[in-house]
Design a protein around this motif. Structure first.
Motif, PDB file in Angstrom:
ATOM      1  N   UNK A  66      -6.195  15.113   4.960  1.00 35.25           N
ATOM      2  CA  UNK A  66      -5.355  16.122   5.609  1.00 35.25           C
ATOM      3  C   UNK A  66      -4.764  17.093   4.585  1.00 35.25           C
ATOM      4  N   UNK A  67      -4.217  16.543   3.512  1.00 32.26           N
ATOM      5  CA  UNK A  67      -3.617  17.381   2.463  1.00 32.26           C
ATOM      6  C   UNK A  67      -4.677  18.286   1.836  1.00 32.26           C
ATOM      7  N   UNK A  68      -5.845  17.726   1.569  1.00 39.74           N
ATOM      8  CA  UNK A  68      -6.923  18.493   0.956  1.00 39.74           C
ATOM      9  C   UNK A  68      -7.433  19.584   1.895  1.00 39.74           C
ATOM     10  N   UNK A  69      -7.680  19.227   3.141  1.00 36.47           N
ATOM     11  CA  UNK A  69      -8.214  20.185   4.113  1.00 36.47           C
ATOM     12  C   UNK A  69      -7.293  21.381   4.306  1.00 36.47           C
ATOM     13  N   UNK A  70      -5.995  21.121   4.360  1.00 35.20           N
ATOM     14  CA  UNK A  70      -5.031  22.197   4.641  1.00 35.20           C
ATOM     15  C   UNK A  70      -4.362  22.739   3.379  1.00 35.20           C
ATOM     16  N   UNK A  71      -4.784  22.237   2.223  1.00 36.92           N
ATOM     17  CA  UNK A  71      -4.248  22.691   0.930  1.00 36.92           C
ATOM     18  C   UNK A  71      -2.724  22.694   0.926  1.00 36.92           C
ATOM     19  N   UNK A  72      -2.160  21.550   1.311  1.00 37.31           N
ATOM     20  CA  UNK A  72      -0.717  21.416   1.406  1.00 37.31           C
ATOM     21  C   UNK A  72      -0.102  21.027   0.066  1.00 37.31           C
ATOM     22  N   UNK A  73       1.150  21.360  -0.076  1.00 36.75           N
ATOM     23  CA  UNK A  73       1.933  20.963  -1.234  1.00 36.75           C
ATOM     24  C   UNK A  73       2.395  19.531  -0.991  1.00 36.75           C
ATOM     25  N   UNK A  74       1.751  18.578  -1.654  1.00 34.83           N
ATOM     26  CA  UNK A  74       2.039  17.157  -1.442  1.00 34.83           C
ATOM     27  C   UNK A  74       2.588  16.562  -2.736  1.00 34.83           C
TER      28      UNK A  74
END
Length: 130
Positions: A66-74
């Motif tokens: 999910x983080x990778x797909x949406x390029x989120x700040x994790x």
């Protein structure tokens, strides 16, 4: 609406799964996630060494995708991660540990990142914890 999410529980806990479902629903509804912050036992959701039993959902893998797909700040809290043996390459080298279990897309940082996210977002939503 801009959300910041804080996850305090490990990937196998129901609250971690609820956090992921909330995040997915927020983005699907057109909202923004300014930061995901993994704290306390939530840092285990970022560990590449977590192996889910075959009859259970692999929530840490779902988080990673999910983080990778949406390029989120994790962001993973560095103090909580070190205490629990969750290390990126830099920290493993610094503390002379043989294993790295925090690959991209995760970033180690301090609690200041959670504070900044809370100031930037319209809502801070927390999942899990004591």
């Amino acid at each position: 609406m801009k959300f910041a999410l804080a996850v305090f529980s490990p990937g196998h806990a129901p609250s971690s799964r609820r956090a992921l479902l909330f995040a997915q629903a927020a983005l699907a509804s057109g909202h923004e996630i300014v930061r995901l912050f993994f704290y306390q036992d939530g840092v285990h959701s970022a560990s590449a060494n977590v192996v889910a039993p075959q009859d259970e959902l692999d929530v840490p893998a779902q988080w990673r995708a999910f983080v990778t797909e949406h390029q989120l700040d994790a962001v993973v809290c560095i103090a909580a991660a070190l205490r629990r043996g969750v290390l990126n390459a830099e920290e493993a080298q610094r503390y002379e540990r043989p294993a790295v279990n925090l690959p991209a897309p995760w970033e180690l940082s301090g609690l200041g990142q959670l504070h900044e996210a809370a100031q930037t977002a319209d809502r801070l939503v927390c999942f899990g914890g004591d």
